[in-house]
Write a protein that holds these residues in place. Sequence first.
Motif, short mmCIF file in Angstrom:
data_model
loop_
_atom_site.label_atom_id
_atom_site.label_comp_id
_atom_site.label_asym_id
_atom_site.label_seq_id
_atom_site.Cartn_x
_atom_site.Cartn_y
_atom_site.Cartn_z
N GLN A 1 -8.27 1.06 -0.88
CA GLN A 1 -7.86 1.01 0.56
C GLN A 1 -9.22 0.52 1.44
O GLN A 1 -9.05 -0.02 2.33
N HIS B 1 -8.42 3.91 6.57
CA HIS B 1 -7.64 2.93 5.24
C HIS B 1 -7.18 2.01 5.77
O HIS B 1 -6.74 0.85 4.74
N PRO C 1 -7.74 -1.98 6.22
CA PRO C 1 -8.68 -2.95 6.14
C PRO C 1 -9.09 -3.90 7.48
O PRO C 1 -8.27 -3.95 8.20
N ARG C 2 -10.38 -4.28 7.64
CA ARG C 2 -10.56 -4.65 8.71
C ARG C 2 -9.68 -5.97 9.06
O ARG C 2 -9.64 -6.43 10.38
N ASN C 3 -9.52 -6.79 8.00
CA ASN C 3 -8.70 -8.05 8.46
C ASN C 3 -7.63 -7.81 8.55
O ASN C 3 -6.60 -8.82 8.59
N ARG D 1 -11.43 -1.43 0.62
CA ARG D 1 -11.71 -2.75 0.50
C ARG D 1 -10.74 -3.69 1.40
O ARG D 1 -9.77 -3.25 1.52
N PRO D 2 -11.21 -4.78 1.79
CA PRO D 2 -10.48 -5.78 2.41
C PRO D 2 -9.37 -6.18 1.53
O PRO D 2 -9.56 -6.23 0.39
N LEU D 3 -7.99 -6.51 2.20
CA LEU D 3 -6.76 -7.21 1.36
C LEU D 3 -7.38 -8.31 0.90
O LEU D 3 -7.99 -9.11 1.54
N ASP E 1 0.65 -1.14 0.11
CA ASP E 1 0.00 -0.04 0.24
C ASP E 1 0.87 1.35 0.00
O ASP E 1 1.72 1.46 1.00
N THR F 1 -6.04 -4.48 10.48
CA THR F 1 -6.05 -3.65 11.39
C THR F 1 -4.69 -3.66 12.13
O THR F 1 -3.78 -2.89 12.39
#
Length: 419
Positions: free
Chosen positions: A410, A342, A344-346, A412-414, A219, A348
């Motif tokens: 950014q 920025h 992603p939730r999975n 969207r989840p990775l 990123d 962080t």
Amino acid sequence: MTTDPTVITPPPSTTARAARSAVWTLLASSLLIKAAGFAWDFLGYYVADGLGYGTTAAGAALTAFGFGWCAGLASAGALTDRLGQRAGLSIVMALSSLACFALAIAESFPALLLVSFFLGMTMEIHRPAVSAQINSTIDSEAARTRAQSWLYWASNVGIAICAAAGGYLAHHYGYKGLFIVNGLACLGFAAVAYRVLTPRALTDSAEASTVTYRQVLADPSLRWITVVAVCGMTCAWGLVSVLPLLMTDDELPPTSYGLAMFANTITVLALTPPLTRLLVGSGDTLRYPLAPVLACGCAILGLGISLAALQHSTLGYAAAAVLLVPGEIAFSVALGAYISIHAPRNATGRYQAVLSGASAVAYLPPLGVALALSTGGRPLVAALLVGSSLIALAACRPLARSLRTTQQEQARPLPTAAP
């Protein structure tokens, strides 16, 4: 006659309240763990003054601490994303307590360097888990940013309280007892985390385990904000890394350092609520873009710490510590906004680990500051700190550009790696 068992699920509002309560409990615990962080805050003073090894040796110990900090955060971020906040936070805080207890019994210089490294590994390893809990609990971007900012605020206030109280206690009662108190506080935080957090679902753990640091560091916005964070935090951490070296060089006692940090604490308490409202706003979206806020924070931090490098009195150091506060607040709000929007939730935990790792890298300059102090004096130290601030300001421009061009990606989840 038999009946099918009925599973009673709490109403969503009750679940949401419990989750938010857990966030505030973790924020309060973060403040308390920093307020009791005597092993971290007084390592330099303990080596230089308490054991009599001198300023250069203290700089070496603080540098070893910084290297350990970098090493510990990477594993803490991965542990949080893989195992969840409950298991990750409980494990890492238990390890923190062992490092604090070890510092209380180490006295030879090689042993101090080794303990400093392991103590550094435990310095900020709670932050990835707390940040992940905030992002997984709060829906609004602005609300998440406010909570992330309060996490930075809690750390800053806790550090300042620790310095103010610890300076007095160390002067009158010595250092070793303070380190034991620090270890007990870490154990308490581990128990709180295990009590208030819930285990992560197996499906969430499987998804997070497939994300790698290589994906995270791809990123561009994370790379640029890491550059800004390293240079900006070099100035911000001057309060607890550079300032003790300068005040020791002026032969000022730990109580003087405590007074300077107390002035910083009072100012942080007074200015954080209004400045956070000004920068974030009260709605669901942020009032200002994060890059300009981050640039302003870095400029103020550079000015304040460079002025501190030219002081020789307790009053002068206290005034510089107060001047740093608006920069600390703007800086922490911007970093909190980045994690909130920025990350992603999975991933962080890994994103927060990278930014906290930037803070760790920023803790490495004490050895260079000690050498600069002995070779070029205060003007050289001030010039180095100003240069660090200018690099941070320059990096804010490409950061803003990368945020504009990659914001949708950014959000969207990775992608997960193939099994």
